[in-house]
Design a protein around this motif. Structure first.
Motif, PDB file in Angstrom:
ATOM      1  N   ALA A 120       0.732  -1.273   0.049  1.00 20.17           N
ATOM      2  CA  ALA A 120      -0.118   0.071  -0.192  1.00 20.17           C
ATOM      3  C   ALA A 120       1.001   1.307   0.192  1.00 20.17           C
ATOM      4  CB  ALA A 120      -1.037   0.101   1.318  1.00 20.17           C
ATOM      5  N   HIS A 121       0.425   2.258  -0.675  1.00 22.55           N
ATOM      6  CA  HIS A 121       1.214   3.561  -0.920  1.00 22.55           C
ATOM      7  C   HIS A 121       0.517   4.307   0.323  1.00 22.55           C
ATOM      8  CE1 HIS A 121      -2.117   5.624  -2.917  1.00 22.55           C
ATOM      9  NE2 HIS A 121      -2.483   4.486  -3.292  1.00 22.55           N
ATOM     10  N   ALA A 124      -3.308   5.542   0.784  1.00 22.72           N
ATOM     11  CA  ALA A 124      -4.148   4.508  -0.046  1.00 22.72           C
ATOM     12  C   ALA A 124      -5.568   4.493   0.933  1.00 22.72           C
ATOM     13  CB  ALA A 124      -3.254   3.351  -0.113  1.00 22.72           C
ATOM     14  N   HIS A 127      -5.865  -1.010   1.852  1.00 21.57           N
ATOM     15  CA  HIS A 127      -4.500  -1.491   2.233  1.00 21.57           C
ATOM     16  C   HIS A 127      -4.437  -2.906   2.049  1.00 21.57           C
ATOM     17  CE1 HIS A 127      -4.923   2.431   4.307  1.00 21.57           C
ATOM     18  NE2 HIS A 127      -3.656   2.466   3.830  1.00 21.57           N
ATOM     19  N   ASP A 191      -5.426   3.129  -6.296  1.00 15.67           N
ATOM     20  CA  ASP A 191      -4.643   2.409  -5.319  1.00 15.67           C
ATOM     21  C   ASP A 191      -3.872   1.121  -6.021  1.00 15.67           C
ATOM     22  OD1 ASP A 191      -5.229   3.911  -3.105  1.00 15.67           O
ATOM     23  OD2 ASP A 191      -6.707   2.589  -2.230  1.00 15.67           O
ATOM     24  N   GLY A 195       0.010   1.646  -6.868  1.00 17.92           N
ATOM     25  CA  GLY A 195       0.823   0.312  -6.032  1.00 17.92           C
ATOM     26  C   GLY A 195       1.652  -0.342  -7.072  1.00 17.92           C
TER      27      GLY A 195
END
Length: 374
Positions: A120-121, A124, A127, A191, A195
């Motif tokens: 996860a960035h 986000a 997750h 996301d 990612g």
């Protein structure tokens, strides 16, 4: 150097496609800027389901062939991959022409399987996303998307193409989990995109699709190839260029909610053969819901969102629609579909997977009224 390059390209002549793809890489500093000798490079094509090439549902093999050859010449090893929603990968990839390219060039064409966690960035919303291990373990990812309309998400281009990194039936689970909220689904797409971090994106817009995309629309000659490092900027730019409104585009609204800089600067760094002010004529865009006038809450969403309906005279009784429905909202019996609209989450996967256009959209009265005044 612009963030997005738009190249005029009217046909799929291999020589012309080779010239355009080489131009795209060179514009951004050459293939060596993205690919190193010895890299294993995933070519993420658009293979939503098995369709004849002339339907223009999938990335054209001429573009896949051109990108693969350039990567091979750089000393790296490409492989073609995706995960269709319901079809057998082998059958779908044969119909799309991807196995022909793989056999010709001596490279792999493989299904994306074996789900693992996507890191996860920061910022986000989700997750615990699982994508294919092949995506995580590839040295580089080149995103080879298709320019199409999309019943649920308005448009599918660079960012949406990476939803296919989620293996097989896990996609249906995500459709069910996000329900009717398109901006929530768009947040998931953001996301995944952030990612996976594709190294380069090429968009096949030579002949894309409008109307009831991503599989049941009509071929539309956009006559262009897009290339970018930043697919968000490209997708937002092209939304305007097809005559769309950013407020109707869930991906834009999700990005705006996060205050992403692309929401303000996407049209300022466009280069190539097509002016950012150009609008493709008479593109038919989905009208399954007006995103702009009412908030997205379950009760209003069911009232505001068009229903999938069955066209019995076109049905071939394959049962793919019922098989793909994550909500268990329809039953198939003797070429007749019975919808439970109370369960239906309006993901339109049934429409997307129908091979004969036997499922259409029926606008609610509220949608019709909103569209009249929008």
């Amino acid at each position: 150097m612009g963030k997005v390059l738009l190249i005029r390209q009217k046909n799929y002549s291999q020589n012309e496609i080779d010239t355009a793809i080489l131009r795209a890489f060179n514009h951004f500093g050459g293939v060596e800027k993205f690919i190193s000798k010895g890299d294993r490079v995933l070519l993420k094509v658009n293979l939503v389901s098995g369709h004849d090439i002339k339907r223009r549902v999938t990335t054209d093999p001429s573009i896949v062939r051109s990108v693969a050859k350039i990567i091979i010449d750089s000393g790296a090893t490409p492989f073609i991959a995706d995960s269709p929603g319901i079809d057998s990968f082998k059958s779908a990839a044969e119909k799309a022409g991807f196995f022909d390219v793989a056999r010709e060039l001596g490279i792999e064409c493989r299904e994306l399987t074996d789900p693992v966690d996507l890191p996860a960035h920061e910022g986000a919303d989700f997750h615990h996303i699982q994508v294919s291990r092949q995506v995580i373990e590839a040295d580089k990812v080149i995103n080879l998307a298709k320019m199409k309309t999309h019943g649920q998400m308005y448009l599918t281009m660079g960012v949406k193409n990476l939803f296919g990194t989620i293996p097989g039936r896990l996609k249906a689970g995500w459709h069910y989990n996000v329900g009717l909220n398109r901006e929530k689904f768009a947040a998931l797409l953001l996301d995944i995109y952030m990612g996976v971090k594709p190294d380069f994106t090429i968009l096949d817009g030579v002949i894309g699709m409008d109307g009831d995309g991503p599989t049941s629309g009509e071929p539309y000659e956009f006559g262009m190839i897009g290339a970018c490092v930043d697919a968000l900027s490209m997708d937002f730019t092209l939304c305007k260029m097809v005559g769309g409104k950013l407020e109707d585009y869930p991906l834009y609204m999700a990005a705006k909610k996060r205050n992403l800089p692309q929401c303000e600067s996407f049209s300022s760094e466009i280069e190539g053969d097509i002016s950012v002010d150009y609008v493709f004529p008479d593109v038919k865009l989905p009208k399954t819901r007006s995103m702009r006038l009412l908030p997205s809450i379950p009760f209003l969403d069911r009232l505001m969102t068009s229903k999938p309906v069955h066209i019995p005279e076109l049905c071939i009784g394959c049962g793919r629609c019922a098989a793909v429905c994550a909500a268990g909202a329809l039953r198939h019996e003797n070429r007749h579909l019975y919808f439970d609209y109370g369960k239906c989450i309006r993901c339109y996967c049934c429409h997307e997977m129908c091979p004969v256009k036997a499922i259409k959209f029926k606008e609610s009265r509220l949608v019709k009224l909103v569209n009249m005044f929008s």
